[in-house]
Scaffold this motif. Structure first.
Motif, PDB file in Angstrom:
ATOM      1  N   ASN A 157      76.371 -39.219  31.211  1.00 12.88           N
ATOM      2  CA  ASN A 157      76.940 -41.509  31.001  1.00 12.88           C
ATOM      3  C   ASN A 157      75.118 -41.292  30.131  1.00 12.88           C
ATOM      4  OD1 ASN A 157      79.047 -41.182  32.285  1.00 12.88           O
ATOM      5  ND2 ASN A 157      78.577 -41.396  34.206  1.00 12.88           N
ATOM      6  N   SER A 158      74.290 -40.500  29.978  1.00 10.39           N
ATOM      7  CA  SER A 158      73.157 -41.455  28.986  1.00 10.39           C
ATOM      8  C   SER A 158      72.955 -40.853  27.207  1.00 10.39           C
ATOM      9  CB  SER A 158      71.881 -40.422  30.047  1.00 10.39           C
ATOM     10  OG  SER A 158      70.711 -40.700  28.759  1.00 10.39           O
ATOM     11  N   LYS A 159      72.938 -41.745  27.198  1.00 10.33           N
ATOM     12  CA  LYS A 159      73.246 -42.080  25.439  1.00 10.33           C
ATOM     13  C   LYS A 159      72.086 -41.293  24.802  1.00 10.33           C
ATOM     14  CE  LYS A 159      76.472 -46.130  25.205  1.00 10.33           C
ATOM     15  NZ  LYS A 159      76.713 -47.274  24.618  1.00 10.33           N
ATOM     16  N   PHE A 160      70.957 -41.480  25.932  1.00 10.32           N
ATOM     17  CA  PHE A 160      69.023 -40.980  25.380  1.00 10.32           C
ATOM     18  C   PHE A 160      68.453 -39.393  25.758  1.00 10.32           C
ATOM     19  CE2 PHE A 160      70.166 -44.850  26.711  1.00 10.32           C
ATOM     20  CZ  PHE A 160      69.481 -45.743  24.946  1.00 10.32           C
ATOM     21  N   MET A 161      70.024 -38.652  26.883  1.00  8.85           N
ATOM     22  CA  MET A 161      69.460 -37.476  27.358  1.00  8.85           C
ATOM     23  C   MET A 161      70.228 -36.574  26.954  1.00  8.85           C
ATOM     24  SD  MET A 161      66.620 -38.413  30.351  1.00  8.85           S
ATOM     25  CE  MET A 161      65.018 -39.313  30.228  1.00  8.85           C
ATOM     26  N   ASN A 162      69.803 -35.391  27.320  1.00 14.06           N
ATOM     27  CA  ASN A 162      71.112 -34.082  26.461  1.00 14.06           C
ATOM     28  C   ASN A 162      70.480 -32.950  27.605  1.00 14.06           C
ATOM     29  OD1 ASN A 162      73.278 -32.883  25.823  1.00 14.06           O
ATOM     30  ND2 ASN A 162      71.341 -31.310  24.392  1.00 14.06           N
ATOM     31  N   VAL A 163      71.683 -32.559  28.677  1.00 13.74           N
ATOM     32  CA  VAL A 163      71.200 -31.489  29.854  1.00 13.74           C
ATOM     33  C   VAL A 163      71.330 -29.724  28.521  1.00 13.74           C
ATOM     34  CG1 VAL A 163      72.092 -30.295  31.176  1.00 13.74           C
ATOM     35  CG2 VAL A 163      72.268 -33.181  31.263  1.00 13.74           C
ATOM     36  N   SER A 164      70.526 -29.365  28.469  1.00 15.74           N
ATOM     37  CA  SER A 164      70.700 -27.932  27.504  1.00 15.74           C
ATOM     38  C   SER A 164      70.799 -27.312  28.551  1.00 15.74           C
ATOM     39  CB  SER A 164      69.673 -28.359  26.886  1.00 15.74           C
ATOM     40  OG  SER A 164      68.222 -27.760  27.484  1.00 15.74           O
ATOM     41  N   ALA A 165      70.310 -26.969  29.341  1.00 13.31           N
ATOM     42  CA  ALA A 165      70.540 -25.998  30.784  1.00 13.31           C
ATOM     43  C   ALA A 165      70.732 -26.239  32.292  1.00 13.31           C
ATOM     44  CB  ALA A 165      70.447 -24.854  29.971  1.00 13.31           C
ATOM     45  N   ILE A 166      71.467 -25.741  32.950  1.00 18.66           N
ATOM     46  CA  ILE A 166      71.038 -26.121  34.199  1.00 18.66           C
ATOM     47  C   ILE A 166      71.192 -24.909  34.918  1.00 18.66           C
ATOM     48  CG2 ILE A 166      73.170 -26.695  34.829  1.00 18.66           C
ATOM     49  CD1 ILE A 166      72.453 -28.255  37.318  1.00 18.66           C
ATOM     50  N   LEU A 192      63.734 -22.587  28.339  1.00 14.79           N
ATOM     51  CA  LEU A 192      62.535 -23.079  28.354  1.00 14.79           C
ATOM     52  C   LEU A 192      62.168 -22.567  27.587  1.00 14.79           C
ATOM     53  CD1 LEU A 192      61.370 -24.940  30.115  1.00 14.79           C
ATOM     54  CD2 LEU A 192      59.130 -23.032  30.514  1.00 14.79           C
ATOM     55  N   THR A 193      62.624 -23.233  26.062  1.00 14.56           N
ATOM     56  CA  THR A 193      62.700 -23.354  24.431  1.00 14.56           C
ATOM     57  C   THR A 193      61.693 -24.467  24.119  1.00 14.56           C
ATOM     58  OG1 THR A 193      64.439 -24.475  23.992  1.00 14.56           O
ATOM     59  CG2 THR A 193      64.876 -22.063  24.223  1.00 14.56           C
ATOM     60  N   ASN A 194      61.217 -25.077  23.427  1.00 15.49           N
ATOM     61  CA  ASN A 194      60.772 -25.551  22.590  1.00 15.49           C
ATOM     62  C   ASN A 194      61.382 -26.891  22.146  1.00 15.49           C
ATOM     63  OD1 ASN A 194      57.807 -23.787  22.308  1.00 15.49           O
ATOM     64  ND2 ASN A 194      58.891 -23.530  19.522  1.00 15.49           N
ATOM     65  N   ASP A 195      62.934 -26.414  22.433  1.00 12.40           N
ATOM     66  CA  ASP A 195      63.580 -27.421  22.117  1.00 12.40           C
ATOM     67  C   ASP A 195      63.636 -29.025  23.329  1.00 12.40           C
ATOM     68  OD1 ASP A 195      63.819 -26.979  19.388  1.00 12.40           O
ATOM     69  OD2 ASP A 195      65.705 -25.989  19.831  1.00 12.40           O
ATOM     70  N   VAL A 196      62.948 -28.418  24.549  1.00 12.19           N
ATOM     71  CA  VAL A 196      63.503 -29.025  25.552  1.00 12.19           C
ATOM     72  C   VAL A 196      62.183 -29.588  26.069  1.00 12.19           C
ATOM     73  CG1 VAL A 196      63.388 -28.955  28.122  1.00 12.19           C
ATOM     74  CG2 VAL A 196      64.563 -26.906  26.705  1.00 12.19           C
ATOM     75  N   GLN A 197      62.196 -30.684  26.042  1.00  9.89           N
ATOM     76  CA  GLN A 197      61.432 -32.192  26.266  1.00  9.89           C
ATOM     77  C   GLN A 197      61.054 -32.163  28.020  1.00  9.89           C
ATOM     78  OE1 GLN A 197      63.480 -32.362  23.807  1.00  9.89           O
ATOM     79  NE2 GLN A 197      62.336 -31.806  22.311  1.00  9.89           N
ATOM     80  N   ILE A 198      62.348 -32.196  28.432  1.00 11.89           N
ATOM     81  CA  ILE A 198      61.631 -32.749  30.058  1.00 11.89           C
ATOM     82  C   ILE A 198      62.612 -31.550  30.921  1.00 11.89           C
ATOM     83  CG2 ILE A 198      62.652 -34.490  31.648  1.00 11.89           C
ATOM     84  CD1 ILE A 198      62.983 -36.558  29.353  1.00 11.89           C
ATOM     85  N   VAL A 199      61.505 -31.123  31.940  1.00 16.09           N
ATOM     86  CA  VAL A 199      62.009 -30.506  33.373  1.00 16.09           C
ATOM     87  C   VAL A 199      62.434 -31.493  34.542  1.00 16.09           C
ATOM     88  CG1 VAL A 199      61.745 -28.123  34.382  1.00 16.09           C
ATOM     89  CG2 VAL A 199      61.205 -28.800  31.450  1.00 16.09           C
ATOM     90  N   PHE A 200      63.159 -30.911  34.661  1.00 15.30           N
ATOM     91  CA  PHE A 200      63.356 -31.494  36.371  1.00 15.30           C
ATOM     92  C   PHE A 200      63.835 -30.219  36.979  1.00 15.30           C
ATOM     93  CE2 PHE A 200      65.293 -35.067  34.345  1.00 15.30           C
ATOM     94  CZ  PHE A 200      65.037 -36.008  34.987  1.00 15.30           C
ATOM     95  N   ASP A 201      62.853 -30.575  38.552  1.00 15.58           N
ATOM     96  CA  ASP A 201      62.666 -28.524  39.113  1.00 15.58           C
ATOM     97  C   ASP A 201      62.539 -30.064  40.486  1.00 15.58           C
ATOM     98  OD1 ASP A 201      62.036 -27.015  41.121  1.00 15.58           O
ATOM     99  OD2 ASP A 201      59.724 -27.169  41.386  1.00 15.58           O
ATOM    100  N   VAL A 202      64.405 -29.448  40.945  1.00 15.73           N
ATOM    101  CA  VAL A 202      64.519 -30.008  42.487  1.00 15.73           C
ATOM    102  C   VAL A 202      64.701 -28.798  42.801  1.00 15.73           C
ATOM    103  CG1 VAL A 202      65.566 -31.811  41.282  1.00 15.73           C
ATOM    104  CG2 VAL A 202      67.049 -29.683  40.876  1.00 15.73           C
TER     105      VAL A 202
END
Length: 670
Positions: free
Chosen positions: A22-31, A59-69
């Motif tokens: 539901n975020s307008k500022f973040m896009n989930v590129s993969a999980i 994990l490409t150069n286009d990824v700005q944030i990584v969540f490790d859960v």
């Protein structure tokens, strides 16, 4: 928008995924997750989001944030070695804390939104209009009631200067003075009258930062005041009626204590108001049980009970009915008839019924009852007549319903909002009937002031001339001239009726032939009751409802034997005679009965169908006395059939007018 990679698709990863969707500022590129059945991967598959069991390919150069859960230290250490310098790695503990904070924030926002919705719903639900301005005089809130009264939408009003919406607004004055103004009358731009109260909006620091007004449509208040006034008028009128009634009336509350009696009650019982008000209902009873208490217990009316009441131990008949409000018994009302006064009361009742009939000036086609072909044809013709302005001739026997048809034609026409005036031509002195219809002419009578006739008084309404054959020829000629030269939609519509043979009257020279042809352009013949006896049950039921209201009774129906007795009679007096028979039958009924039986009808019918041995002579058994009683009955019936018209009654009985007056004086009918 920043791209996000989620490592771990368990409950924690799924929460982050749902949050970021539901975020307008973040896009989930993969999980990713080593467990292919992890819930987060299932969601990703359904939504078409990239997913897998190994995070390295994503994990490409286009990824700005990584969540490790994952909760695995080894995974976090390997991610830390492989992320780029510009990529933010967020461990699971921080991620879960973030999710918790965001969820709390979401719940808080939802709570605020719910509260705002509730307050907005309340704001828009109140009947009073509400409008507010800021410190610059600009409208910043308005509710639906205000929009309705101002005939604007909130979109049109909010953000506009108050003077654009209400040019004469005094809200800015309150904004400047900081003082409230209460109950000020004013008129809105659309002409709606309101009562307005204005208040300043003051901050905790004591500064005025706005103002608002509450206002109410005065038309509602005026309507309420009128309703209260009407209720008071009705209450006063009812009390006046009760106190002026010759019938004794007593009213008790739900506990059976007296709350109202009228002067007639005091006269019959000898008890004053002070001796009855607040006392038990049995205070006036000398013999018998309290009918008031019985009615309060059963919640059903009780009628025709013989009792002895009062200081003089007078014999009375009592009718008592419950007073029911919102399906709750709030008391009962009793009407007490002194049997010794019953004869005079019946005469007064007959007079009241005649008065009611005269006052009931509006009848419609719904008041004409019957399903036979003859009456159906007459009704269809009358409905056609109501759509035109030409004169109408109603032909039929006395009592067949000619006046009812005339009234229905008037009510069904465009003239229904104007007067309906009836004139019985046979009951007016022929010497004055012309002035009655056309009025007095100043030129012909210089010494008298001008008086409008019934044609002028009717205006654009209807003038009904009953028994038109009784009009002098001179008046017939003048009416014919009126039809030819003046009759229009702007003048009074004329309907005439006759129970006489018009063609015979023409032959005898008492009826103008040209006048006859003018009137019979639209002629309706009303069938006598004897030719439509199948209609008698329906007509009788209608009359029964009407008589119940007049008599204050609750007769529900007639027995099958009573109906058959009515259908076996020939009804020379038609529907009028049927009504009289039913009214007498209601008087003859057994006390407490709600069904008219054959015996009640038999005693009420004035007929020659007397079988040998069926009736016995009354106690006053001389031939002269019996003949006198019968002659009086015939006179009463004939007078009733002709509405008291002496000339028509004498003609009907075949005696001279002088003889009729002699007999009426003899039997005290005048």
């Amino acid at each position: 928008m920043q791209n996000v990679l989620i490592v771990g698709a368990g409950s924690g990863g799924t929460n982050i995924l749902n949050l970021l969707l539901n975020s307008k500022f973040m896009n989930v590129s993969a999980i990713v997750d080593i467990d292919e059945q992890a819930p987060g991967l299932t969601i990703a598959r359904n939504l078409g989001i990239s997913h897998g069991t190994d995070w390295k390919p994503f994990l490409t150069n286009d990824v700005q944030i990584v969540f490790d859960v994952t909760g695995e230290k080894a995974v976090f250490d390997e991610l830390l070695k492989n992320v780029k310098m510009n990529t933010l790695l967020i461990p699971g503990s921080v991620a879960n804390l973030l999710v918790g904070l965001l969820n709390e924030n979401k719940q808080f926002i939802q709570k605020i939104q719910t509260e705002m919705y509730r307050q907005r719903h309340i704001f828009n639900s109140i009947d009073e209009g509400m409008i507010g301005i800021n410190h610059e005089g600009v409208i910043d809130f308005i509710n639906e009631s205000a929009c309705t009264m101002l005939e604007v939408s909130d979109f049109e009003a909010i953000g506009k200067s108050i003077f654009e919406i209400i040019p004469d607004s005094k809200l800015v004055r309150v904004l400047s003075s900081g003082q409230p103004e209460v109950n000020d009358e004013m008129i809105l731009p659309n002409g709606v009258k309101i009562v307005s109260s204005r208040y300043p909006l003051i901050s905790a620091e004591g500064e005025t930062f706005g103002a608002f007004a509450l206002f109410k449509d005065m038309s509602e208040m005026i309507k309420l005041a009128e309703e209260i006034t009407d209720l008071k008028s009705v209450k006063t009128m009812l009390e006046a009626i009760i106190h002026s009634s010759d019938d004794a009336i007593s009213v008790v509350d739900e506990k059976g204590n007296g709350i109202l009696v009228n002067p007639a009650y005091t006269r019959i019982t000898g008890l004053t108001e002070d001796e009855v008000i607040g006392k038990p209902a049995s205070v006036d009873i000398n013999e018998g049980e309290s009918i008031h208490m019985k009615v309060l217990k059963t919640k059903k009316p009780v009628r025709g009970v013989n009792m002895r009441i009062g200081e003089d131990n007078r014999d009375v008949i009592v009718n008592v009915a419950p007073i029911i409000v919102d399906q709750q018994v709030k008391g009962s009302i009793g009407v007490i008839h002194d049997i010794t006064e019953m004869r005079s009361l019946m005469k007064e009742l007959d007079w009241a019924r005649q008065t009611i009939r005269k006052l009931e000036s509006t009848c419609t086609f719904d008041d004409i009852h019957g399903s036979s072909a003859d009456i159906g044809l007459a009704i269809d013709q009358a409905k056609i007549a109501s759509k035109s302005d030409i004169p109408v001739m109603l032909r039929g026997e006395a009592g067949a319903g000619k006046e009812l048809f005339a009234n229905a034609i008037h009510s069904g026409s465009d003239r229904k909002s104007n007067k309906f005036i009836r004139l019985n031509c046979g009951a007016i002195d022929p010497a004055v009937i012309e002035k009655e219809i056309f009025g007095e002419n100043v030129e012909q009578d210089p010494g008298k002031s001008l008086r409008a006739g019934l044609l002028e008084e009717a205006g654009k309404g209807t003038l009904f001339l009953d028994e038109v054959t009784s009009l002098p020829l001179s008046v017939q000629s003048r009416l014919l001239e009126y039809f030819v030269s003046q009759y229009s939609s702007e003048s009074a519509r004329i309907i005439v009726a006759s129970s006489k043979n018009l063609e015979k009257a023409i032959h005898e020279g008492t009826f103008n032939m040209d006048f006859y042809y003018m009137l019979t352009r639209l002629s309706i013949r009303i069938p006598p009751l004897r030719t439509r006896k199948t209609d008698i049950p329906e007509v009788a039921l209608h009359l029964l409802k009407k008589l119940n209201q007049e008599f204050g009774m609750n007769v529900e129906r007639l027995s099958e034997e009573a109906i058959r007795r009515l259908q076996s009679y020939e009804w020379p007096g038609n529907v009028r005679e049927l009504e009289n028979v039913l009214s007498r039958a209601m008087i003859f009924m057994k006390h407490g009965s709600d069904v008219i039986g054959e015996e009640d009808i038999r005693r009420s019918l004035f007929t020659n169908e007397v079988k040998a041995g069926e009736d016995v002579l009354p106690e006053k058994s001389t031939l002269a006395s019996v003949m006198d009683d019968y002659e009086r009955t015939v006179l009463e019936k004939a007078l009733d059939e002709h509405d008291g018209n002496k000339s028509l009654t004498a003609n009907r009985l075949g005696i001279s007018l002088r003889s009729l007056y002699y007999k009426m004086e003899k039997y005290k009918l005048i």
